[in-house]
Motif scaffolding. Structure first.
Motif, PDB file in Angstrom:
ATOM      1  N   ILE A  70       4.505 -12.421  17.270  1.00  0.00           N
ATOM      2  CA  ILE A  70       3.799 -13.380  18.130  1.00  0.00           C
ATOM      3  C   ILE A  70       3.278 -12.633  19.362  1.00  0.00           C
ATOM      4  O   ILE A  70       3.839 -11.606  19.750  1.00  0.00           O
ATOM      5  CB  ILE A  70       4.682 -14.579  18.562  1.00  0.00           C
ATOM      6  N   CYS A  71       2.196 -13.158  19.968  1.00  0.00           N
ATOM      7  CA  CYS A  71       1.624 -12.458  21.118  1.00  0.00           C
ATOM      8  C   CYS A  71       2.450 -12.744  22.369  1.00  0.00           C
ATOM      9  O   CYS A  71       3.227 -13.689  22.409  1.00  0.00           O
ATOM     10  CB  CYS A  71       0.163 -12.850  21.313  1.00  0.00           C
ATOM     11  N   TYR A  72       2.264 -11.901  23.399  1.00  0.00           N
ATOM     12  CA  TYR A  72       3.085 -12.001  24.600  1.00  0.00           C
ATOM     13  C   TYR A  72       2.871 -13.300  25.350  1.00  0.00           C
ATOM     14  O   TYR A  72       3.804 -13.859  25.928  1.00  0.00           O
ATOM     15  CB  TYR A  72       2.825 -10.808  25.516  1.00  0.00           C
ATOM     16  N   SER A  73       1.624 -13.808  25.363  1.00  0.00           N
ATOM     17  CA  SER A  73       1.398 -15.048  26.115  1.00  0.00           C
ATOM     18  C   SER A  73       2.126 -16.218  25.456  1.00  0.00           C
ATOM     19  O   SER A  73       2.687 -17.075  26.142  1.00  0.00           O
ATOM     20  CB  SER A  73      -0.093 -15.332  26.235  1.00  0.00           C
ATOM     21  N   ASP A  74       2.169 -16.226  24.098  1.00  0.00           N
ATOM     22  CA  ASP A  74       2.928 -17.289  23.420  1.00  0.00           C
ATOM     23  C   ASP A  74       4.424 -17.143  23.674  1.00  0.00           C
ATOM     24  O   ASP A  74       5.130 -18.136  23.864  1.00  0.00           O
ATOM     25  CB  ASP A  74       2.645 -17.254  21.909  1.00  0.00           C
ATOM     26  N   LEU A  75       4.884 -15.869  23.688  1.00  0.00           N
ATOM     27  CA  LEU A  75       6.303 -15.619  23.945  1.00  0.00           C
ATOM     28  C   LEU A  75       6.697 -16.132  25.339  1.00  0.00           C
ATOM     29  O   LEU A  75       7.743 -16.756  25.507  1.00  0.00           O
ATOM     30  CB  LEU A  75       6.597 -14.120  23.840  1.00  0.00           C
ATOM     31  N   ARG A  89      -1.646 -10.473  12.948  1.00  0.00           N
ATOM     32  CA  ARG A  89      -1.962 -11.841  13.346  1.00  0.00           C
ATOM     33  C   ARG A  89      -0.781 -12.449  14.110  1.00  0.00           C
ATOM     34  O   ARG A  89       0.384 -12.300  13.704  1.00  0.00           O
ATOM     35  CB  ARG A  89      -2.242 -12.657  12.076  1.00  0.00           C
ATOM     36  N   CYS A  90      -1.079 -13.097  15.230  1.00  0.00           N
ATOM     37  CA  CYS A  90      -0.016 -13.844  15.951  1.00  0.00           C
ATOM     38  C   CYS A  90       0.283 -15.108  15.152  1.00  0.00           C
ATOM     39  O   CYS A  90      -0.632 -15.820  14.743  1.00  0.00           O
ATOM     40  CB  CYS A  90      -0.477 -14.195  17.356  1.00  0.00           C
ATOM     41  N   GLN A  91       1.577 -15.408  14.970  1.00  0.00           N
ATOM     42  CA  GLN A  91       1.956 -16.514  14.097  1.00  0.00           C
ATOM     43  C   GLN A  91       1.754 -17.885  14.729  1.00  0.00           C
ATOM     44  O   GLN A  91       1.834 -18.894  14.052  1.00  0.00           O
ATOM     45  CB  GLN A  91       3.417 -16.363  13.673  1.00  0.00           C
ATOM     46  N   ILE A  92       1.513 -17.896  16.047  1.00  0.00           N
ATOM     47  CA  ILE A  92       1.375 -19.200  16.703  1.00  0.00           C
ATOM     48  C   ILE A  92      -0.096 -19.561  16.936  1.00  0.00           C
ATOM     49  O   ILE A  92      -0.563 -20.608  16.509  1.00  0.00           O
ATOM     50  CB  ILE A  92       2.186 -19.223  18.009  1.00  0.00           C
ATOM     51  N   CYS A  93      -0.839 -18.653  17.620  1.00  0.00           N
ATOM     52  CA  CYS A  93      -2.239 -19.000  17.889  1.00  0.00           C
ATOM     53  C   CYS A  93      -3.168 -18.507  16.769  1.00  0.00           C
ATOM     54  O   CYS A  93      -4.365 -18.797  16.793  1.00  0.00           O
ATOM     55  CB  CYS A  93      -2.670 -18.438  19.239  1.00  0.00           C
ATOM     56  N   GLN A  94      -2.623 -17.731  15.816  1.00  0.00           N
ATOM     57  CA  GLN A  94      -3.363 -17.249  14.646  1.00  0.00           C
ATOM     58  C   GLN A  94      -4.513 -16.299  15.005  1.00  0.00           C
ATOM     59  O   GLN A  94      -5.398 -16.062  14.193  1.00  0.00           O
ATOM     60  CB  GLN A  94      -3.927 -18.425  13.805  1.00  0.00           C
ATOM     61  N   GLU A 153      -5.917 -12.408  16.075  1.00  0.00           N
ATOM     62  CA  GLU A 153      -5.537 -11.033  15.750  1.00  0.00           C
ATOM     63  C   GLU A 153      -5.412 -10.207  17.026  1.00  0.00           C
ATOM     64  O   GLU A 153      -6.202 -10.354  17.948  1.00  0.00           O
ATOM     65  CB  GLU A 153      -6.561 -10.430  14.796  1.00  0.00           C
ATOM     66  N   PHE A 154      -4.362  -9.376  17.080  1.00  0.00           N
ATOM     67  CA  PHE A 154      -4.118  -8.520  18.248  1.00  0.00           C
ATOM     68  C   PHE A 154      -3.758  -7.130  17.763  1.00  0.00           C
ATOM     69  O   PHE A 154      -3.225  -6.996  16.649  1.00  0.00           O
ATOM     70  CB  PHE A 154      -2.951  -9.060  19.066  1.00  0.00           C
ATOM     71  N   PRO A 155      -4.005  -6.084  18.586  1.00  0.00           N
ATOM     72  CA  PRO A 155      -3.424  -4.773  18.261  1.00  0.00           C
ATOM     73  C   PRO A 155      -1.909  -4.874  18.351  1.00  0.00           C
ATOM     74  O   PRO A 155      -1.380  -5.674  19.151  1.00  0.00           O
ATOM     75  CB  PRO A 155      -3.991  -3.848  19.343  1.00  0.00           C
TER      76      PRO A 155
HETATM   77 ZN   LIG Z   1      -0.493 -15.995  20.059  1.00  0.00          ZN
END
Ligand SMILES: [Zn+2]
Length: 242
Positions: A48-53, A8-13, A15-17
């Motif tokens: 966290i996912c790349y777009s949030d990063l 789970r991405c901690q910002i947008c919550q 789920e991602f591989p």
């Molecule tokens: Zn995210």
């Protein structure tokens, strides 16, 4: 397969591989500060996912740039403050000194000035010669000062006796004026020296700050390039697999 495990991405919550996520503990300190500032409850062991990063990085760069501008305006303010608060030391000593002179002192200065000029020498010499010619040739027996001109002698002695103290008076005052000017010059030099030192400090501070932010921007650019490379590699793999 470990690569297809979902987190789970901690910002947008969402789920991602795991290949599409970035571990929080690997984020560089500067960016991490911005992240903690925006999301204080984030877990250091999470992802966290790349777009949030990317968003966090953009915020970090914006923060850096505004901080830079803030430093500049602060500098401007300091200069303006110093200009406003510190009075200008340089002033016309001659004017200040002349205002303090008494009438007698001013007179002495004028007499000394006249006594030390060619005008005085020529006119006085002419007077002597006229006096001698009148008494020796024109008045003859009725002359009021016959040869060897004793009265003229007396007048010259008196003049010499008076002229010496007048010149000394004028010289004393010139010395006092010079002393005043020296003091004033010392104060002006000191102020200039201090101001130059202050300018040096300001410049050093500014250069240091600019270098720091340049370095930070460079690091972020390297990170972005690495991300791009990573992304391209992933796409290439997908292409060869299909
Ligand atoms: Zn995210």
């Amino acid at each position: 397969m470990k690569n297809h495990q979902k987190k789970r991405c901690q910002i947008c919550q969402k789920e991602f591989p795991i290949g599409k996520l970035f571990p929080v503990r690997l984020i560089r300190n500067g960016v991490l500060d911005t992240l903690y500032h925006q999301h204080p409850d984030i877990n250091r062991d999470g992802y966290i996912c790349y777009s949030d990063l990317r968003e966090i990085r953009a915020d970090h760069v914006e923060h850096l740039l505004t901080e830079d501008r803030g430093a500049l305006t602060n500098l401007d303010k300091q200069v303006l403050d110093s200009l406003a608060s510190e009075e200008i030391l340089a002033e016309n000593v001659n004017k200040k000194f002349d205002q303090k002179l008494t009438f007698g002192e001013r007179m002495a200065d004028k007499v000394a000035q006249f006594g030390g000029s060619w005008k005085f020498i020529i006119s006085f010499f002419s007077l002597l010669i006229i006096w001698m010619i009148i008494n020796a040739f024109f008045l003859m027996d009725e002359s009021f000062d016959p040869y060897p001109f004793i009265l003229l002698n007396l007048i010259l002695s008196c003049l010499a006796a008076i002229q010496a103290p007048i010149i000394m008076m004028s010289q004393n005052r010139q010395a006092a004026k010079d002393r005043l000017q020296a003091n004033e010059e010392y104060a002006t030099n000191l102020k200039a020296e201090l101001e130059i030192q202050q300018l040096h400090n300001k410049l050093d501070l500014f250069m240091k700050k600019q270098w720091e932010s340049l370095l930070e921007l460079q690091k972020i650019q390297i990170e972005l390039t690495e991300d791009l490379l990573h992304h391209r590699k992933g796409e290439h793999k997908k292409d060869t697999e299909s």
